[in-house]
Design a protein around this motif. Structure first.
Motif, PDB file in Angstrom:
ATOM      1  N   LEU A 381       0.830  -1.206   0.000  1.00 52.44           N
ATOM      2  CA  LEU A 381       0.000   0.000   0.000  1.00 52.44           C
ATOM      3  C   LEU A 381       0.864   1.256   0.000  1.00 52.44           C
ATOM      4  O   LEU A 381       0.521   2.261  -0.637  1.00 52.44           O
ATOM      5  CB  LEU A 381      -0.948  -0.007   1.200  1.00 52.44           C
ATOM      6  CG  LEU A 381      -2.025  -1.094   1.189  1.00 52.44           C
ATOM      7  CD1 LEU A 381      -2.876  -1.023   2.451  1.00 52.44           C
ATOM      8  CD2 LEU A 381      -2.915  -0.972  -0.048  1.00 52.44           C
ATOM      9  N   ALA A 382       2.004   1.203   0.700  1.00 47.25           N
ATOM     10  CA  ALA A 382       2.920   2.348   0.683  1.00 47.25           C
ATOM     11  C   ALA A 382       3.521   2.538  -0.706  1.00 47.25           C
ATOM     12  O   ALA A 382       3.692   3.679  -1.176  1.00 47.25           O
ATOM     13  CB  ALA A 382       4.029   2.142   1.713  1.00 47.25           C
ATOM     14  N   GLN A 383       3.820   1.447  -1.397  1.00 43.93           N
ATOM     15  CA  GLN A 383       4.327   1.543  -2.765  1.00 43.93           C
ATOM     16  C   GLN A 383       3.289   2.166  -3.697  1.00 43.93           C
ATOM     17  O   GLN A 383       3.609   3.018  -4.535  1.00 43.93           O
ATOM     18  CB  GLN A 383       4.729   0.157  -3.273  1.00 43.93           C
ATOM     19  CG  GLN A 383       5.960  -0.417  -2.608  1.00 43.93           C
ATOM     20  CD  GLN A 383       6.223  -1.857  -3.024  1.00 43.93           C
ATOM     21  OE1 GLN A 383       5.402  -2.487  -3.698  1.00 43.93           O
ATOM     22  NE2 GLN A 383       7.359  -2.395  -2.616  1.00 43.93           N
ATOM     23  N   LEU A 384       2.022   1.751  -3.540  1.00 41.46           N
ATOM     24  CA  LEU A 384       0.971   2.294  -4.400  1.00 41.46           C
ATOM     25  C   LEU A 384       0.734   3.772  -4.106  1.00 41.46           C
ATOM     26  O   LEU A 384       0.478   4.560  -5.029  1.00 41.46           O
ATOM     27  CB  LEU A 384      -0.320   1.492  -4.219  1.00 41.46           C
ATOM     28  CG  LEU A 384      -0.273   0.060  -4.754  1.00 41.46           C
ATOM     29  CD1 LEU A 384      -1.592  -0.659  -4.476  1.00 41.46           C
ATOM     30  CD2 LEU A 384       0.011   0.054  -6.248  1.00 41.46           C
ATOM     31  N   ALA A 385       0.808   4.150  -2.837  1.00 42.08           N
ATOM     32  CA  ALA A 385       0.683   5.577  -2.505  1.00 42.08           C
ATOM     33  C   ALA A 385       1.817   6.364  -3.158  1.00 42.08           C
ATOM     34  O   ALA A 385       1.615   7.489  -3.637  1.00 42.08           O
ATOM     35  CB  ALA A 385       0.690   5.767  -0.992  1.00 42.08           C
ATOM     36  N   ALA A 386       3.002   5.785  -3.200  1.00 40.83           N
ATOM     37  CA  ALA A 386       4.127   6.438  -3.870  1.00 40.83           C
ATOM     38  C   ALA A 386       3.885   6.522  -5.373  1.00 40.83           C
ATOM     39  O   ALA A 386       4.185   7.536  -6.013  1.00 40.83           O
ATOM     40  CB  ALA A 386       5.421   5.675  -3.573  1.00 40.83           C
ATOM     41  N   LEU A 387       3.337   5.463  -5.957  1.00 43.23           N
ATOM     42  CA  LEU A 387       3.060   5.449  -7.392  1.00 43.23           C
ATOM     43  C   LEU A 387       1.979   6.456  -7.785  1.00 43.23           C
ATOM     44  O   LEU A 387       1.870   6.822  -8.960  1.00 43.23           O
ATOM     45  CB  LEU A 387       2.646   4.043  -7.834  1.00 43.23           C
ATOM     46  CG  LEU A 387       3.780   3.022  -7.921  1.00 43.23           C
ATOM     47  CD1 LEU A 387       3.222   1.610  -8.074  1.00 43.23           C
ATOM     48  CD2 LEU A 387       4.711   3.351  -9.081  1.00 43.23           C
ATOM     49  N   ALA A 388       1.182   6.897  -6.823  1.00 45.91           N
ATOM     50  CA  ALA A 388       0.132   7.877  -7.111  1.00 45.91           C
ATOM     51  C   ALA A 388       0.669   9.306  -7.167  1.00 45.91           C
ATOM     52  O   ALA A 388      -0.062  10.220  -7.572  1.00 45.91           O
ATOM     53  CB  ALA A 388      -0.967   7.776  -6.053  1.00 45.91           C
ATOM     54  N   LEU A 389       1.939   9.519  -6.797  1.00 43.36           N
ATOM     55  CA  LEU A 389       2.507  10.865  -6.827  1.00 43.36           C
ATOM     56  C   LEU A 389       2.639  11.350  -8.262  1.00 43.36           C
ATOM     57  O   LEU A 389       2.892  10.565  -9.181  1.00 43.36           O
ATOM     58  CB  LEU A 389       3.871  10.871  -6.139  1.00 43.36           C
ATOM     59  CG  LEU A 389       3.856  10.544  -4.639  1.00 43.36           C
ATOM     60  CD1 LEU A 389       5.272  10.411  -4.102  1.00 43.36           C
ATOM     61  CD2 LEU A 389       3.095  11.616  -3.873  1.00 43.36           C
ATOM     62  N   PRO A 390       2.496  12.654  -8.505  1.00 41.46           N
ATOM     63  CA  PRO A 390       2.426  13.159  -9.883  1.00 41.46           C
ATOM     64  C   PRO A 390       3.750  13.196 -10.630  1.00 41.46           C
ATOM     65  O   PRO A 390       3.809  12.828 -11.805  1.00 41.46           O
ATOM     66  CB  PRO A 390       1.855  14.577  -9.707  1.00 41.46           C
ATOM     67  CG  PRO A 390       2.221  14.967  -8.310  1.00 41.46           C
ATOM     68  CD  PRO A 390       2.203  13.699  -7.510  1.00 41.46           C
ATOM     69  N   GLY A 391       4.834  13.650 -10.006  1.00 37.36           N
ATOM     70  CA  GLY A 391       6.099  13.798 -10.711  1.00 37.36           C
ATOM     71  C   GLY A 391       6.889  12.507 -10.754  1.00 37.36           C
ATOM     72  O   GLY A 391       6.986  11.789  -9.758  1.00 37.36           O
ATOM     73  N   ARG A 392       7.498  12.200 -11.917  1.00 34.36           N
ATOM     74  CA  ARG A 392       8.185  10.912 -12.050  1.00 34.36           C
ATOM     75  C   ARG A 392       9.374  10.809 -11.102  1.00 34.36           C
ATOM     76  O   ARG A 392       9.571   9.764 -10.472  1.00 34.36           O
ATOM     77  CB  ARG A 392       8.628  10.692 -13.493  1.00 34.36           C
ATOM     78  CG  ARG A 392       9.399   9.381 -13.682  1.00 34.36           C
ATOM     79  CD  ARG A 392       9.655   9.052 -15.135  1.00 34.36           C
ATOM     80  NE  ARG A 392       8.410   8.750 -15.807  1.00 34.36           N
ATOM     81  CZ  ARG A 392       8.025   9.290 -16.944  1.00 34.36           C
ATOM     82  NH1 ARG A 392       8.791  10.190 -17.534  1.00 34.36           N
ATOM     83  NH2 ARG A 392       6.872   8.960 -17.497  1.00 34.36           N
ATOM     84  N   ALA A 393      10.188  11.841 -10.996  1.00 33.49           N
ATOM     85  CA  ALA A 393      11.362  11.776 -10.118  1.00 33.49           C
ATOM     86  C   ALA A 393      10.937  11.572  -8.667  1.00 33.49           C
ATOM     87  O   ALA A 393      11.502  10.739  -7.948  1.00 33.49           O
ATOM     88  CB  ALA A 393      12.195  13.048 -10.266  1.00 33.49           C
ATOM     89  N   GLU A 394       9.920  12.321  -8.241  1.00 31.56           N
ATOM     90  CA  GLU A 394       9.401  12.174  -6.878  1.00 31.56           C
ATOM     91  C   GLU A 394       8.817  10.778  -6.686  1.00 31.56           C
ATOM     92  O   GLU A 394       8.999  10.143  -5.641  1.00 31.56           O
ATOM     93  CB  GLU A 394       8.334  13.245  -6.643  1.00 31.56           C
ATOM     94  CG  GLU A 394       7.662  13.179  -5.284  1.00 31.56           C
ATOM     95  CD  GLU A 394       6.482  14.132  -5.173  1.00 31.56           C
ATOM     96  OE1 GLU A 394       6.039  14.377  -4.041  1.00 31.56           O
ATOM     97  OE2 GLU A 394       5.995  14.617  -6.227  1.00 31.56           O
ATOM     98  N   ARG A 395       8.124  10.307  -7.700  1.00 32.98           N
ATOM     99  CA  ARG A 395       7.463   9.004  -7.625  1.00 32.98           C
ATOM    100  C   ARG A 395       8.489   7.874  -7.503  1.00 32.98           C
ATOM    101  O   ARG A 395       8.368   6.995  -6.649  1.00 32.98           O
ATOM    102  CB  ARG A 395       6.606   8.827  -8.881  1.00 32.98           C
ATOM    103  CG  ARG A 395       5.805   7.564  -8.938  1.00 32.98           C
ATOM    104  CD  ARG A 395       4.719   7.656  -9.986  1.00 32.98           C
ATOM    105  NE  ARG A 395       5.179   7.788 -11.355  1.00 32.98           N
ATOM    106  CZ  ARG A 395       4.968   8.840 -12.142  1.00 32.98           C
ATOM    107  NH1 ARG A 395       4.324   9.893 -11.684  1.00 32.98           N
ATOM    108  NH2 ARG A 395       5.404   8.864 -13.383  1.00 32.98           N
ATOM    109  N   ILE A 396       9.508   7.887  -8.354  1.00 32.61           N
ATOM    110  CA  ILE A 396      10.513   6.817  -8.336  1.00 32.61           C
ATOM    111  C   ILE A 396      11.275   6.815  -7.015  1.00 32.61           C
ATOM    112  O   ILE A 396      11.546   5.759  -6.430  1.00 32.61           O
ATOM    113  CB  ILE A 396      11.477   6.964  -9.517  1.00 32.61           C
ATOM    114  CG1 ILE A 396      10.735   6.785 -10.850  1.00 32.61           C
ATOM    115  CG2 ILE A 396      12.616   5.960  -9.419  1.00 32.61           C
ATOM    116  CD1 ILE A 396      10.068   5.443 -11.025  1.00 32.61           C
ATOM    117  N   ALA A 397      11.611   8.010  -6.514  1.00 32.99           N
ATOM    118  CA  ALA A 397      12.323   8.087  -5.234  1.00 32.99           C
ATOM    119  C   ALA A 397      11.475   7.509  -4.109  1.00 32.99           C
ATOM    120  O   ALA A 397      11.980   6.778  -3.238  1.00 32.99           O
ATOM    121  CB  ALA A 397      12.694   9.537  -4.931  1.00 32.99           C
ATOM    122  N   ALA A 398      10.180   7.820  -4.112  1.00 40.36           N
ATOM    123  CA  ALA A 398       9.295   7.315  -3.061  1.00 40.36           C
ATOM    124  C   ALA A 398       9.102   5.807  -3.174  1.00 40.36           C
ATOM    125  O   ALA A 398       9.059   5.096  -2.163  1.00 40.36           O
ATOM    126  CB  ALA A 398       7.942   8.026  -3.135  1.00 40.36           C
TER     127      ALA A 398
END
Length: 651
Positions: A381-398
């Motif tokens: 669920l934490a991974q999916l919340a990270a995947l929901a972030l808008p920016g790719r760089a922010e998303r991949i880091a999360a």
């Protein structure tokens, strides 16, 4: 700018598009005879630097799946409401589809104003305006301008046309609020909404380019394919915005003439894409938002129709972070499909009910490689919340920060629609493993190594007389889901730093290694020949003590020290086998395992010459140390088991 019409049947969508562009979008004889749109129609308007592409959709509720296919790739909605009818059921559902697909720009045309009685026209138009504004109020299109037009008389048509051309020019300056611009990094993909053959041309597909660009001569893949395998094709020709062109790019309506595929091998719902990103998913993780006007909850297990891109596939909804979804709420969910789709991160779609009569919710794809197991864990669920972030760089880091077992880069790049893993914006401190195939956050690698050390300490506490587990056995204890490459990297680092010591195949903490006293070393020199001479039936501790005339306690202590050095192993209490003897027994076990009956107690007894009881004891020891595993009456060699391999000899 691609404009999608929306509105109830017979509210004048096709007639209005013809008035704006001069193009008749109804192309089928039945459409012309019945006066309604059945299939998607297209028209184009070029005015200087502004280009409009119209996707004219059917208004009949039974053809709403066709409307959803047409809404894919739309940048601007043209909501059409007849002045005499006002807002009708399909007006509402078309609007729901557009809003759930993320369309934020819109204009409204109140058509057929010429049919209103002159005496009541003003009052009627004011009422329709109020109804339309109330309908749009809870959506991102709340501020859409409203035009009163008549295709029959031409009233209001020039003003609407100029407004749409101005909106197209404004779109070039930047995307609408709430809607992201086309991703320049993504490789080409285009949902196919029509496929047909032309004499002298061959197979032709049409669609709205979702990302990237394509040129004449490029190789593409048609995904997902009937069996999940994509088909390679070559682009022979391109029409973009109804004009011959050497290339087409994101946001354009285009037709591609293809070589290498027959007309019946490509269909609406397929994706034409760069081969590097071709995929087929039958299980996808999504963010789902229930439509505000939906009267009922959406519960886990609900059967639905998923309209994604131009595809329509039956699916089962599994809510991951709650049991039910109420109108207006957003949740994390998994869709288990009864077919394959090609979808990438950020792809949008809608859910309709099992009978495909009611639009329920919108979805945004988070992961096209959704797992079947562990899908509701806190980690996932934490991974999916990270995947929901808008920016790719922010998303991949999360995602990296919440991936304790690392991120497979090739899969991550494909899910993002990127042609190469090198295009992923990884944080500067990312640890690359397995030839840069796996990415790991430093904190996650440290946590994995800490878990390995903790399990190694626990092993020593449980089995103080054993030297330690081998790497594979420790992996099963500490991180059974870790890849072999990641685990090897973690252990190699621990060994290089001195946190873990190796003795042959065995791992142990540095302070666990036995240091023999002078008395123990002298006794060990006398014990080793006796153990080896005993072959497959070495003497017990009490027998050794009697033969050597030494105290049992000292013999037992010395043998335990030899075990911690990896020279001997306690098969059962007070019975130690030297490593060389166990290597010979392991070779026999390997031979038995390949025989028709497999490695069973009777076969091992006969091959080794041991008694039945001792044969069972040795096999149970092999199970205990991870050389084999027990499955009913058989003992199976663990894959890749390197324990007790005879060095310099053959098994």
């Amino acid at each position: 700018m691609i404009i999608g019409t929306a509105g109830h049947i017979d509210h004048g969508k096709t007639t209005l598009v013809r008035a704006l562009t001069g193009v008749e979008t109804d192309r089928l004889p039945e459409e012309k005879r019945r006066g309604i749109s059945i299939e998607l129609g297209y028209a184009y308007l070029q005015d200087g630097d502004a280009s409009l592409g119209f996707v004219d959709v059917p208004g009949h509720e039974r053809l709403l799946h066709t409307m959803v296919a047409g809404a894919t790739g739309v940048a601007h909605a043209l909501l059409i409401v007849a002045a005499d009818d006002g807002v009708m059921p399909q007006t509402r559902e078309h609007l729901a589809v557009l809003a759930l697909l993320g369309v934020a720009r819109a204009s409204v045309a109140i058509t057929k104003v010429d049919r209103l009685d002159a005496a009541t026209r003003g009052e009627r138009l004011a009422q329709v305006r109020r109804d339309v504004q109330a309908l749009l109020a809870p959506t991102p299109m709340a501020d859409a301008p409203i035009f009163e037009v008549s295709a029959a008389t031409g009233a209001g048509i020039p003003a609407l046309r100029e407004h749409l051309l101005a909106a197209a020019r404004a779109l070039d300056a930047g995307p609408a609020e709430g809607r992201s611009a086309p991703d320049a990094a993504q490789a080409f993909h285009m949902p196919v909404d029509r496929a047909f053959s032309l004499a002298g041309v061959g197979t032709v597909i049409t669609g709205t380019v979702a990302s990237g660009q394509v040129q004449v001569g490029d190789e593409l893949a048609i995904a997902p394919g009937p069996d999940g395998a994509s088909r390679r094709v070559r682009v022979r020709g391109i029409h973009a915005q109804s004009q011959p062109a050497p290339m087409a790019h994101a946001g354009q309506r285009c037709a591609l003439a293809l070589a290498g595929v027959a007309r019946d091998e490509v269909h609406r719902g397929d994706q034409a894409c760069a081969p590097a990103i071709a995929l087929a998913s039958h299980r996808i993780d999504v963010e789902v938002r229930l439509w505000l006007d939906e009267a009922r909850e959406l519960r886990s297990g609900t059967p639905v129709h998923l309209h994604l891109g131009t595809s329509d596939v039956v699916a089962s909804l599994v809510l991951l972070d709650r049991a039910a979804l109420t109108p207006g709420q957003t949740a994390l969910a998994q869709l288990v499909l009864r077919g394959n789709v090609a979808a990438w991160h950020g792809s949008r779609g809608v859910l309709r009910d099992a009978s495909a009569t009611r639009t329920l919710a919108g979805v945004r794809v988070l992961d096209p490689f959704a797992p079947q197991r562990w899908r509701k864990t806190a980690e996932r669920l934490a991974q999916l919340a990270a995947l929901a972030l808008p920016g790719r760089a922010e998303r991949i880091a999360a995602v990296l920060a919440h991936s304790p077992l690392g991120l497979p880069l090739a899969q991550a790049a494909r899910a993002e629609g990127l042609a190469s893993a090198a295009e992923l914006p990884l944080p500067a401190d990312t640890v690359l493993i397995d030839g840069s195939a796996l990415a790991m956050a430093p904190a996650a690698l440290q946590a994995l190594q800490a878990q390995a050390l903790a399990q190694l300490q626990a092993f020593h506490t449980r089995s103080p007389d054993e030297i330690g587990p081998d790497a594979r056995r420790l992996k099963r204890l500490a991180a059974p889901r870790a890849s072999d490459a990641l685990w090897q990297h973690a252990i190699d680092q621990l060994a290089a730093s001195g946190a873990v010591a190796r003795t042959a195949q065995w791992l142990h903490l540095p302070d666990h290694a036995a240091r023999l006293s002078a008395a123990e070393e002298a006794l060990a020199q006398r014990l080793r020949p006796h153990l080896l001479e005993g072959a497959f039936d070495p003497p017990w501790v009490r027998t050794l003590a009697a033969d050597l005339r030494e105290p049992e306690a000292l013999v037992r202590q010395t043998l335990a020290s030899l075990a911690r050095r990896g020279e001997a192993f306690q098969v059962v209490k007070d019975l130690y086998y030297p490593t060389a003897t166990l290597e010979r027994l392991a070779a026999i076990a390997r031979t038995c395992e390949t025989s028709p009956g497999g490695l069973q107690a009777a076969a091992f007894r006969d091959a080794s010459g041991l008694g039945r009881k001792r044969a069972i004891q040795v096999l149970e020891f092999f199970d205990r140390v991870g050389f084999t595993r027990r499955v009913r009456d058989a003992h199976l060699l663990r894959p890749g088991a390197a324990l007790f391999a005879q060095h310099g000899g053959s098994d």
